[in-house]
Design a protein around this motif. Structure first.
Motif, short mmCIF file in Angstrom:
data_model
loop_
_atom_site.label_atom_id
_atom_site.label_comp_id
_atom_site.label_asym_id
_atom_site.label_seq_id
_atom_site.Cartn_x
_atom_site.Cartn_y
_atom_site.Cartn_z
N LEU A 10 44.40 -13.66 11.02
CA LEU A 10 43.07 -12.79 11.50
C LEU A 10 42.38 -12.34 9.94
O LEU A 10 41.28 -12.33 9.88
CB LEU A 10 44.01 -11.45 11.83
N LEU A 11 43.31 -12.31 8.96
CA LEU A 11 42.88 -11.98 7.41
C LEU A 11 41.83 -13.15 7.14
O LEU A 11 40.56 -12.90 6.53
CB LEU A 11 43.63 -11.65 6.68
N SER A 12 42.19 -14.23 7.50
CA SER A 12 41.36 -15.53 6.94
C SER A 12 39.90 -15.50 7.93
O SER A 12 38.95 -15.82 7.28
CB SER A 12 42.08 -16.97 7.39
N VAL A 13 40.19 -15.20 9.31
CA VAL A 13 38.85 -15.15 9.93
C VAL A 13 38.10 -13.98 9.30
O VAL A 13 36.74 -14.18 9.30
CB VAL A 13 39.21 -14.97 11.51
N ALA A 14 38.50 -13.03 9.16
CA ALA A 14 37.78 -11.87 8.65
C ALA A 14 37.37 -12.01 7.48
O ALA A 14 35.90 -11.82 7.12
CB ALA A 14 38.47 -10.55 8.40
N ALA A 15 37.90 -12.86 6.38
CA ALA A 15 37.31 -13.20 5.27
C ALA A 15 35.87 -14.40 5.42
O ALA A 15 35.06 -14.12 4.86
CB ALA A 15 38.42 -13.92 4.31
N THR A 16 35.89 -15.24 6.39
CA THR A 16 35.23 -15.98 6.71
C THR A 16 33.91 -15.47 7.30
O THR A 16 32.67 -15.66 6.75
CB THR A 16 35.66 -17.12 7.60
N LEU A 17 34.08 -14.38 8.03
CA LEU A 17 33.17 -13.57 8.54
C LEU A 17 32.21 -12.94 7.55
O LEU A 17 31.07 -12.89 7.53
CB LEU A 17 33.50 -12.86 9.63
N LEU A 18 33.07 -12.09 6.67
CA LEU A 18 32.52 -11.42 5.58
C LEU A 18 31.70 -12.34 4.70
O LEU A 18 30.72 -11.94 4.10
CB LEU A 18 33.39 -10.70 4.98
N ASP A 19 31.97 -13.56 4.37
CA ASP A 19 31.21 -14.42 3.49
C ASP A 19 30.25 -14.60 4.04
O ASP A 19 29.14 -14.92 3.44
CB ASP A 19 32.41 -15.65 3.20
N HIS A 20 30.04 -15.24 5.61
CA HIS A 20 28.89 -15.31 6.16
C HIS A 20 28.08 -14.09 6.07
O HIS A 20 26.48 -14.50 6.02
CB HIS A 20 29.34 -15.96 7.54
N ALA A 21 28.42 -12.96 6.40
CA ALA A 21 27.76 -11.84 6.47
C ALA A 21 26.77 -11.82 5.09
O ALA A 21 25.87 -11.24 4.90
CB ALA A 21 28.66 -10.53 6.66
N ALA A 22 27.78 -11.84 3.96
CA ALA A 22 27.18 -11.75 2.62
C ALA A 22 25.86 -12.92 2.18
O ALA A 22 24.96 -12.27 1.88
CB ALA A 22 28.02 -12.19 1.53
N SER A 23 26.03 -13.92 3.06
CA SER A 23 24.98 -15.14 2.78
C SER A 23 23.89 -14.64 3.72
O SER A 23 22.65 -14.79 3.28
CB SER A 23 25.56 -16.31 3.45
N GLU A 24 24.21 -13.89 4.95
CA GLU A 24 23.05 -13.37 5.54
C GLU A 24 22.09 -12.31 5.12
O GLU A 24 20.89 -12.17 5.32
CB GLU A 24 23.45 -13.27 7.19
N ILE A 25 22.87 -11.46 4.47
CA ILE A 25 22.52 -10.25 3.83
C ILE A 25 21.38 -10.75 2.81
O ILE A 25 20.30 -10.15 2.59
CB ILE A 25 23.36 -9.34 3.39
N ARG A 26 21.98 -11.56 2.03
CA ARG A 26 21.16 -12.34 1.00
C ARG A 26 19.76 -12.83 1.27
O ARG A 26 18.72 -12.70 1.08
CB ARG A 26 21.94 -13.36 0.00
N ASP A 27 20.02 -13.84 2.57
CA ASP A 27 18.91 -14.57 3.08
C ASP A 27 17.81 -13.47 3.81
O ASP A 27 16.72 -13.96 3.96
CB ASP A 27 19.46 -15.39 4.16
N ALA A 28 18.30 -12.57 4.49
CA ALA A 28 17.55 -11.56 5.12
C ALA A 28 16.84 -10.73 4.26
O ALA A 28 16.16 -9.73 4.44
CB ALA A 28 18.35 -10.94 6.20
N LYS A 29 17.38 -10.41 2.86
CA LYS A 29 17.11 -9.52 2.10
C LYS A 29 17.18 -8.12 2.42
O LYS A 29 16.41 -7.36 2.33
CB LYS A 29 15.82 -9.84 1.65
N LEU A 30 18.46 -8.16 3.05
CA LEU A 30 18.74 -6.58 3.63
C LEU A 30 18.96 -5.68 2.34
O LEU A 30 20.00 -5.68 1.85
CB LEU A 30 20.13 -6.77 4.67
N ALA A 31 17.88 -4.92 2.19
CA ALA A 31 17.99 -3.77 1.13
C ALA A 31 19.02 -2.58 1.16
O ALA A 31 19.22 -2.30 2.62
CB ALA A 31 16.49 -3.21 0.81
N PRO A 32 19.52 -2.42 0.56
CA PRO A 32 19.63 -3.03 -1.16
C PRO A 32 20.61 -4.24 -1.07
O PRO A 32 21.64 -4.05 -1.00
CB PRO A 32 19.94 -1.64 -1.99
N VAL A 33 20.07 -5.40 -1.34
CA VAL A 33 20.76 -6.41 -1.24
C VAL A 33 21.88 -6.52 -2.29
O VAL A 33 22.97 -6.70 -1.66
CB VAL A 33 19.66 -7.78 -1.56
N ARG A 34 21.59 -6.28 -3.35
CA ARG A 34 22.86 -6.51 -4.22
C ARG A 34 24.12 -5.40 -4.01
O ARG A 34 25.16 -5.70 -3.79
CB ARG A 34 22.25 -6.13 -5.73
N GLU A 35 23.64 -4.15 -3.56
CA GLU A 35 24.66 -3.30 -3.18
C GLU A 35 25.37 -3.59 -2.01
O GLU A 35 26.47 -3.30 -1.93
CB GLU A 35 23.81 -1.88 -3.04
#
Length: 131
Positions: A10-35
């Motif tokens: 479960l932790l492995s799945v959660a980590a993978t999902l969070l990693d993908h979320a970070a990429s999407e935040i970056r790509d979508a420029k969800l402000a404040p992106v860095r934060e």
């Protein structure tokens, strides 16, 4: 029934999902992106800590690559520092400076593997902008 194996999975799945979320935040420029990306990074760090606790009670679950000390720890640290700087430029829309940052890194790095990572980032940035 909860087991170290099920928790690890479960932790492995959660980590993978969070990693993908970070990429999407970056790509979508969800402000404040860095934060927002930093908050995801903090969550990933917490998951990593929990995984270490699982490995303490079930060491057989620890991947081999974590059992061996990295022969490239200095290269990893340097690349992380340069990737962070390049990502700051990229977030600011200064892709040319991001490319220059990776080019500078390549001149300093001895590890071909790490230079290849930086070269891949340069290619990605150039493809995104045509520079």
């Amino acid at each position: 029934m909860a087991t170290p194996e099920s928790i690890h999975r479960l932790l492995s799945v959660a980590a993978t999902l969070l990693d993908h979320a970070a990429s999407e935040i970056r790509d979508a420029k969800l402000a404040p992106v860095r934060e927002n990306i930093e908050r995801v990074g903090e969550a990933l760090a917490e998951i990593s800590e929990l995984r270490q606790r699982v490995y303490a009670v079930a060491p057989e679950l620890m991947p081999e690559y974590l059992k061996q000390p990295s022969e490239h720890s200095e290269s990893n640290r340097l690349l992380t520092r340069y990737m962070f700087q390049a990502s700051e430029y990229e977030l600011a829309g200064d892709l040319e400076s991001a490319v220059v940052t990776f080019q500078e890194y390549i001149t300093l790095e001895e590890s071909a593997f790490h230079r290849d990572i930086a070269a891949g980032e340069i290619e990605r940035l150039r493809n995104a902008t045509g520079i």
